[in-house]
Write a protein that holds these residues in place. Structure first.
Motif, short mmCIF file in Angstrom:
data_model
loop_
_atom_site.label_atom_id
_atom_site.label_comp_id
_atom_site.label_asym_id
_atom_site.label_seq_id
_atom_site.Cartn_x
_atom_site.Cartn_y
_atom_site.Cartn_z
N GLU A 1 0.77 -1.04 -0.04
CA GLU A 1 0.08 -0.02 0.04
C GLU A 1 0.93 1.41 -0.01
O GLU A 1 0.44 2.44 -0.41
CB GLU A 1 -0.79 -0.04 1.15
N LYS A 2 1.94 1.13 0.63
CA LYS A 2 2.88 2.48 0.76
C LYS A 2 3.80 2.60 -0.29
O LYS A 2 4.38 3.77 -0.51
CB LYS A 2 3.64 2.33 2.16
N TYR B 1 -3.61 -8.15 -6.71
CA TYR B 1 -4.09 -6.85 -7.05
C TYR B 1 -3.58 -6.45 -8.56
O TYR B 1 -4.64 -5.99 -9.23
CB TYR B 1 -3.35 -5.94 -6.25
N GLU C 1 3.79 0.38 -3.31
CA GLU C 1 3.34 -0.12 -4.60
C GLU C 1 4.56 -0.88 -5.65
O GLU C 1 4.51 -0.70 -6.76
CB GLU C 1 2.75 0.79 -5.62
#
Length: 426
Positions: free
Chosen positions: A40-41, A253, A43
């Motif tokens: 999340e922080k 993802y 990628e």
């Protein structure tokens, strides 16, 4: 199956089983959530690789020295202390968020501390299990404990996905920390025959004694080629898990366009598969051709890894991840059985920490290598993982060709006893 389930009448094994189950449950939630937080922080797949290296590097330094610690001191007290310390190491993340002083450096400190402790716990559990079960019970016991490991892995993936999507990553990590409190108290209920022996050692070990016992462990491994090859084969399982963990979140993802729930579902496939493998191994361990099954399982692990990389839907990805978990789970259980059949009890701590040392070192190399390959192509990354399984295949095959040095020693002792008997008769 009746004989296997009768092990639960052993109070110490019952406590150990649930301690192992809750320990893996906490590890699964924490490990998967940590990967998602980094993704999340940043990628970046490479950053995930760096994170996994961070979990391994300190333990590589400590691993060669832990065997003597495990073999010498009270294992139950050490297991309780390790679980308590891991609770503290993980709890600092949600605590820092709650009090408003969270910084990414705190997260990395937590990772470092918690995984140093984790790699003390793992060989410690192997040693405890060896002591609480008889030789006749051990083969079934290790398969049942592997079932607990896989059940915890299965449940943790689903729980982690739900917690992250519905509550957040901080709450998921808080839940993981609490599980270690429960696991620690379960260890207190275990009685081992080795505790008395450990307490009878007079005084603290000197540096010379410590070095001597460490060297004895390495000499024992290298002199017994069967132990050496099976130990190296067992060491290749952890790098496989770290390699696929490096790519699973990006694959979910980026390729499957999934979310936290789908990540938990796919990751739980490995738990389902490994649970099936534990059941199969439990039913099958009385047979003899274990090394042949290991070779087949390694081959099928490589094939299912490649097929997984070609999936484009969550349901099919779940099925293929289940197959990967089932086959590599069989490799994990059966290579340990092959190894433990050869190792003398007094060397078990040093042998298993040596396995940890090799596993950690190779895992660091594989995590970085697969991360850089995966950054360019996730498919190529999975192909590289499957190619790496050639190593444990060759090691298992070579190990099965050697005669057991332990058995040779036993035969020599029997011959010596017969000779002594002849002299005594005169």
């Amino acid at each position: 199956m009746k004989n296997n389930l009768s092990l639960f009448k052993n109070k110490s094994f019952l406590f150990f089983f649930f301690a192992a189950l809750f320990g893996v449950l906490g590890e699964g939630i924490y490990g998967l959530t940590a990967i998602v937080m980094v993704l999340e922080k940043t990628e970046s797949v490479v950053e995930i690789g760096k994170l996994l290296v961070l979990t391994l590097l300190p333990s590589v330094v400590l691993a060669p020295f832990l065997g003597v610690l495990v073999d010498r001191f009270n294992k139950i007290k050490l297991a309780f202390l390790c679980n308590l310390l891991r609770f503290v190491a993980i709890f600092i993340i949600p605590a820092s968020v709650a009090f408003g002083f969270f910084h990414v450096s705190i997260f990395y400190v937590s990772i470092l501390l918690s995984y140093v402790i984790w790699f003390i716990i793992e060989p410690l559990k192997e040693s405890i299990l060896k002591e609480i079960l008889s030789p006749e019970e051990y083969k079934q016991g290790i398969s049942l404990v592997q079932g607990a490991w896989q059940l915890g892995l299965l449940a943790s993936a689903i729980i982690a996905g739900m917690l992250m999507d519905r509550l957040g990553t901080t709450e998921a990590i808080f839940t993981a920390s609490l599980v270690y409190i429960l696991a620690g108290f379960l260890f207190v209920g275990i009685n081992t025959k080795g505790d008395k022996a450990a307490s009878e050692i007079e005084g603290k070990p000197t540096l010379k004694q410590y070095r001597s016992e460490l060297v004895q462990g390495w000499i024992y491994i290298f002199q017994n080629k069967k132990v050496l090859y099976f130990a190296l084969a067992t060491s290749m399982v952890l790098p496989f898990f770290y390699s696929i963990n490096t790519l699973i979140a990006p694959f979910n993802y980026q390729t499957l366009k999934g979310d936290g729930i789908s990540l938990g579902i796919i990751d739980s496939g490995a738990g389902f598969g490994s649970l099936i493998s534990a059941i199969l191994c439990t039913l099958w361990v009385r047979n003899h051709a274990i090394s042949r099954v290991v070779l087949v399982a390694i081959s099928l692990s490589a094939l299912s890894t490649v097929l997984f990389s070609l999936t484009t839907s969550v349901p099919f990805a779940f099925i293929m991840y289940l197959m990967m978990g089932m086959f590599i789970g069989m490799v994990k259980v059966l290579t340990r059985l092959l190894l433990f059949e050869q190792v003398e009890e007094k060397f078990i701590g040093r042998v298993m920490t040596s396995v940890s040392f090799v596993s950690l070192t190779v895992s660091i190399i594989m995590s970085l290598l697969i991360a850089f390959i995966g950054e360019a192509s996730l498919t190529y990354g999975y192909i590289a993982i499957s190619m790496g399984l050639i190593i444990p295949f060759v090691l298992t095959w070579k190990g099965s060709k050697f005669r057991s040095l332990t058995n040779l020693f036993v035969k020599k002792e029997k011959r010596s006893d017969k000779e002594d008997g002849v002299y005594d008769a005169y």
